[in-house]
Design a protein around this motif. Structure first.
Motif, PDB file in Angstrom:
ATOM      1  N   THR A 139      11.099   6.456 -59.220  1.00  0.00           N
ATOM      2  CA  THR A 139      11.516   6.972 -60.522  1.00  0.00           C
ATOM      3  C   THR A 139      12.994   7.345 -60.476  1.00  0.00           C
ATOM      4  O   THR A 139      13.619   7.385 -59.403  1.00  0.00           O
ATOM      5  CB  THR A 139      10.690   8.207 -60.911  1.00  0.00           C
ATOM      6  OG1 THR A 139      10.966   9.273 -59.981  1.00  0.00           O
ATOM      7  CG2 THR A 139       9.202   7.901 -60.908  1.00  0.00           C
ATOM      8  N   ASP A 140      13.553   7.638 -61.635  1.00  0.00           N
ATOM      9  CA  ASP A 140      14.972   8.005 -61.686  1.00  0.00           C
ATOM     10  C   ASP A 140      15.237   9.324 -60.971  1.00  0.00           C
ATOM     11  O   ASP A 140      16.239   9.462 -60.258  1.00  0.00           O
ATOM     12  CB  ASP A 140      15.434   8.090 -63.138  1.00  0.00           C
ATOM     13  CG  ASP A 140      15.446   6.727 -63.822  1.00  0.00           C
ATOM     14  OD1 ASP A 140      16.085   5.812 -63.288  1.00  0.00           O
ATOM     15  OD2 ASP A 140      14.799   6.580 -64.875  1.00  0.00           O
ATOM     16  N   ARG A 141      14.349  10.300 -61.158  1.00  0.00           N
ATOM     17  CA  ARG A 141      14.527  11.557 -60.446  1.00  0.00           C
ATOM     18  C   ARG A 141      14.356  11.348 -58.942  1.00  0.00           C
ATOM     19  O   ARG A 141      15.078  11.960 -58.138  1.00  0.00           O
ATOM     20  CB  ARG A 141      13.536  12.609 -60.954  1.00  0.00           C
ATOM     21  CG  ARG A 141      13.856  13.132 -62.348  1.00  0.00           C
ATOM     22  CD  ARG A 141      12.930  14.272 -62.745  1.00  0.00           C
ATOM     23  NE  ARG A 141      11.521  13.843 -62.793  1.00  0.00           N
ATOM     24  CZ  ARG A 141      10.501  14.673 -62.983  1.00  0.00           C
ATOM     25  NH1 ARG A 141      10.717  15.967 -63.145  1.00  0.00           N
ATOM     26  NH2 ARG A 141       9.260  14.200 -63.026  1.00  0.00           N
ATOM     27  N   GLY A 142      13.411  10.474 -58.568  1.00  0.00           N
ATOM     28  CA  GLY A 142      13.213  10.186 -57.159  1.00  0.00           C
ATOM     29  C   GLY A 142      14.425   9.533 -56.529  1.00  0.00           C
ATOM     30  O   GLY A 142      14.790   9.825 -55.384  1.00  0.00           O
ATOM     31  N   ARG A 143      15.083   8.652 -57.259  1.00  0.00           N
ATOM     32  CA  ARG A 143      16.290   7.998 -56.740  1.00  0.00           C
ATOM     33  C   ARG A 143      17.383   9.020 -56.470  1.00  0.00           C
ATOM     34  O   ARG A 143      18.011   9.023 -55.398  1.00  0.00           O
ATOM     35  CB  ARG A 143      16.795   6.954 -57.733  1.00  0.00           C
ATOM     36  CG  ARG A 143      18.094   6.272 -57.309  1.00  0.00           C
ATOM     37  CD  ARG A 143      18.637   5.365 -58.395  1.00  0.00           C
ATOM     38  NE  ARG A 143      19.059   6.111 -59.565  1.00  0.00           N
ATOM     39  CZ  ARG A 143      20.263   6.697 -59.683  1.00  0.00           C
ATOM     40  NH1 ARG A 143      21.152   6.617 -58.703  1.00  0.00           N
ATOM     41  NH2 ARG A 143      20.577   7.343 -60.782  1.00  0.00           N
ATOM     42  N   VAL A 144      17.641   9.892 -57.434  1.00  0.00           N
ATOM     43  CA  VAL A 144      18.688  10.900 -57.273  1.00  0.00           C
ATOM     44  C   VAL A 144      18.354  11.837 -56.120  1.00  0.00           C
ATOM     45  O   VAL A 144      19.214  12.176 -55.299  1.00  0.00           O
ATOM     46  CB  VAL A 144      18.889  11.686 -58.586  1.00  0.00           C
ATOM     47  CG1 VAL A 144      19.824  12.874 -58.378  1.00  0.00           C
ATOM     48  CG2 VAL A 144      19.444  10.765 -59.670  1.00  0.00           C
ATOM     49  N   ALA A 180       5.107   9.025 -62.035  1.00  0.00           N
ATOM     50  CA  ALA A 180       4.947   8.950 -63.493  1.00  0.00           C
ATOM     51  C   ALA A 180       4.383   7.592 -63.881  1.00  0.00           C
ATOM     52  O   ALA A 180       4.899   6.557 -63.457  1.00  0.00           O
ATOM     53  CB  ALA A 180       6.294   9.172 -64.194  1.00  0.00           C
ATOM     54  N   MET A 181       3.331   7.593 -64.693  1.00  0.00           N
ATOM     55  CA  MET A 181       2.800   6.362 -65.294  1.00  0.00           C
ATOM     56  C   MET A 181       2.600   5.246 -64.267  1.00  0.00           C
ATOM     57  O   MET A 181       3.020   4.113 -64.445  1.00  0.00           O
ATOM     58  CB  MET A 181       3.740   5.876 -66.394  1.00  0.00           C
ATOM     59  CG  MET A 181       3.717   6.734 -67.641  1.00  0.00           C
ATOM     60  SD  MET A 181       2.175   6.570 -68.567  1.00  0.00           S
ATOM     61  CE  MET A 181       2.315   4.897 -69.147  1.00  0.00           C
ATOM     62  N   GLY A 184       7.369  10.754 -72.949  1.00  0.00           N
ATOM     63  CA  GLY A 184       6.175  11.461 -72.529  1.00  0.00           C
ATOM     64  C   GLY A 184       5.682  10.942 -71.193  1.00  0.00           C
ATOM     65  O   GLY A 184       6.284  10.066 -70.569  1.00  0.00           O
ATOM     66  N   PHE A 185       4.583  11.492 -70.710  1.00  0.00           N
ATOM     67  CA  PHE A 185       3.936  11.033 -69.475  1.00  0.00           C
ATOM     68  C   PHE A 185       4.811  11.255 -68.238  1.00  0.00           C
ATOM     69  O   PHE A 185       4.775  10.492 -67.295  1.00  0.00           O
ATOM     70  CB  PHE A 185       3.552   9.557 -69.580  1.00  0.00           C
ATOM     71  CG  PHE A 185       2.783   9.207 -70.822  1.00  0.00           C
ATOM     72  CD1 PHE A 185       1.459   9.591 -70.974  1.00  0.00           C
ATOM     73  CD2 PHE A 185       3.404   8.520 -71.862  1.00  0.00           C
ATOM     74  CE1 PHE A 185       0.764   9.275 -72.121  1.00  0.00           C
ATOM     75  CE2 PHE A 185       2.708   8.205 -73.009  1.00  0.00           C
ATOM     76  CZ  PHE A 185       1.379   8.581 -73.148  1.00  0.00           C
ATOM     77  N   ARG A 186       5.661  12.297 -68.269  1.00  0.00           N
ATOM     78  CA  ARG A 186       6.481  12.675 -67.096  1.00  0.00           C
ATOM     79  C   ARG A 186       7.504  11.607 -66.714  1.00  0.00           C
ATOM     80  O   ARG A 186       8.045  11.633 -65.616  1.00  0.00           O
ATOM     81  CB  ARG A 186       5.597  12.977 -65.877  1.00  0.00           C
ATOM     82  CG  ARG A 186       4.764  14.224 -65.993  1.00  0.00           C
ATOM     83  CD  ARG A 186       3.775  14.331 -64.835  1.00  0.00           C
ATOM     84  NE  ARG A 186       4.410  14.076 -63.551  1.00  0.00           N
ATOM     85  CZ  ARG A 186       5.017  15.007 -62.817  1.00  0.00           C
ATOM     86  NH1 ARG A 186       5.077  16.261 -63.264  1.00  0.00           N
ATOM     87  NH2 ARG A 186       5.546  14.717 -61.649  1.00  0.00           N
ATOM     88  N   LYS A 187       7.796  10.698 -67.601  1.00  0.00           N
ATOM     89  CA  LYS A 187       8.746   9.637 -67.282  1.00  0.00           C
ATOM     90  C   LYS A 187      10.162  10.092 -67.649  1.00  0.00           C
ATOM     91  O   LYS A 187      10.746   9.673 -68.653  1.00  0.00           O
ATOM     92  CB  LYS A 187       8.385   8.348 -68.014  1.00  0.00           C
ATOM     93  CG  LYS A 187       9.148   7.123 -67.515  1.00  0.00           C
ATOM     94  CD  LYS A 187       8.687   5.861 -68.223  1.00  0.00           C
ATOM     95  CE  LYS A 187       9.431   4.640 -67.736  1.00  0.00           C
ATOM     96  NZ  LYS A 187       9.011   3.399 -68.415  1.00  0.00           N
ATOM     97  N   TYR A 188      10.721  10.950 -66.815  1.00  0.00           N
ATOM     98  CA  TYR A 188      12.049  11.497 -67.077  1.00  0.00           C
ATOM     99  C   TYR A 188      13.124  10.434 -66.828  1.00  0.00           C
ATOM    100  O   TYR A 188      13.151   9.801 -65.774  1.00  0.00           O
ATOM    101  CB  TYR A 188      12.308  12.706 -66.188  1.00  0.00           C
ATOM    102  CG  TYR A 188      11.632  13.969 -66.668  1.00  0.00           C
ATOM    103  CD1 TYR A 188      12.353  14.950 -67.338  1.00  0.00           C
ATOM    104  CD2 TYR A 188      10.270  14.175 -66.468  1.00  0.00           C
ATOM    105  CE1 TYR A 188      11.736  16.117 -67.784  1.00  0.00           C
ATOM    106  CE2 TYR A 188       9.647  15.333 -66.913  1.00  0.00           C
ATOM    107  CZ  TYR A 188      10.383  16.299 -67.565  1.00  0.00           C
ATOM    108  OH  TYR A 188       9.772  17.445 -68.010  1.00  0.00           O
ATOM    109  N   GLN A 189      13.996  10.270 -67.813  1.00  0.00           N
ATOM    110  CA  GLN A 189      15.064   9.289 -67.715  1.00  0.00           C
ATOM    111  C   GLN A 189      16.407   9.993 -67.550  1.00  0.00           C
ATOM    112  O   GLN A 189      16.623  11.070 -68.104  1.00  0.00           O
ATOM    113  CB  GLN A 189      15.114   8.435 -68.988  1.00  0.00           C
ATOM    114  CG  GLN A 189      13.819   7.744 -69.339  1.00  0.00           C
ATOM    115  CD  GLN A 189      13.907   7.062 -70.692  1.00  0.00           C
ATOM    116  OE1 GLN A 189      14.966   6.573 -71.085  1.00  0.00           O
ATOM    117  NE2 GLN A 189      12.798   7.030 -71.411  1.00  0.00           N
ATOM    118  N   PRO A 190      17.347   9.384 -66.814  1.00  0.00           N
ATOM    119  CA  PRO A 190      18.689   9.962 -66.722  1.00  0.00           C
ATOM    120  C   PRO A 190      19.447   9.694 -68.021  1.00  0.00           C
ATOM    121  O   PRO A 190      19.545   8.547 -68.455  1.00  0.00           O
ATOM    122  CB  PRO A 190      19.309   9.217 -65.544  1.00  0.00           C
ATOM    123  CG  PRO A 190      18.613   7.889 -65.543  1.00  0.00           C
ATOM    124  CD  PRO A 190      17.213   8.139 -66.043  1.00  0.00           C
TER     125      PRO A 190
END
Length: 235
Positions: free
Chosen positions: A162-167, A154-155, A210-216
């Motif tokens: 990323t946060d999803r990548g960490r999890v 993302a971005m 936006g921009f696929r930057k998903y946050q926990p």
């Protein structure tokens, strides 16, 4: 492990709630991976509750040289040959698995050889099947990193960072993902379900910018961000 520390404490409760604190001496242990077992027994020595937790233990005062056997295995391994760029890249990937003591060892490893040895020892000590050729856990973890890079970027941020990548890297693929990319009046969000962890946990991620930057924004996993009104944030 060959060393086992056993400690028993007797507690008499005067009410319905009780908090017990204390310390366990680990002086006899060497650096490595261990399991903490906690059992609660009633007055008849019947186990009423049981919990187990894996942890890593490092003693900075111990000599950091490899044993003669591991010295030979190190020079036979890929880690004795990888270049500095690959050493740095692999360390970044495993940062999620390090505690403060282990990370401090890396910080004082000034030469390329010491950094190579650090990675070798890290994977060697965390190999669930050290007698087998290769390290299945390392391959599994790096496959998670690869998947995260391909699916969660993302971005300009690598997927693993990323946060999803960490999890995903730490806990592996979720049992199920609820996707909500286009709900009216809501930011895109996902709910990851892990029924095998702590009797069932979830992670809620939302693309608030936006921009696929998903946050926990919520999880009931111990140590993760907790916000039970997460739907208010998604709105």
């Amino acid at each position: 492990i060959s060393d086992v520390i056993k400690e028993t404490r007797s507690v008499i409760r005067s009410g319905q709630s009780h908090i017990e604190t204390g310390e366990v001496a680990l002086d006899s242990l060497v650096s490595g991976v261990y399991f903490l077992h906690i059992e609660m027994l009633d007055s008849n020595d019947v186990v009423t509750a049981r919990k187990m937790k894996q942890f890593s233990y490092y003693r900075p005062q111990q000599q950091d040289m490899l044993s003669d056997y591991n010295e030979i295995q190190f020079f036979k391994s890929m880690f004795s040959q990888i270049d500095s760029a690959d050493v740095v890249a692999e360390f970044k990937c495993v940062e999620y698995l390090l505690n403060e003591a282990t990370r401090s060892v890396w910080e004082v490893a000034e030469t390329l050889t010491l950094k190579r040895r650090f990675l070798y020892l890290f994977w060697h000590q965390n190999n669930p099947n050290p007698g087998e050729t290769g390290n299945a856990w390392r391959l599994e973890y790096l496959s998670r990193i690869k998947y995260a890079n391909e699916n969660f970027y993302a971005m300009g941020i690598d997927g693993w960072a990323t946060d999803r990548g960490r999890v995903y890297a730490i806990y592996g693929p979720p049992h199920y993902i609820d996707h909500y990319p286009n709900e009216p009046m809501l930011h895109p969000y996902e709910i990851w379900q892990y029924p095998q962890i702590e009797k069932g946990v979830i992670f809620v991620f939302a693309d608030l910018e936006g921009f696929r930057k998903y946050q926990p924004i919520h999880s009931n996993k111990l140590g993760e961000i907790e916000e039970y009104n997460y739907m208010g944030i998604i709105r």
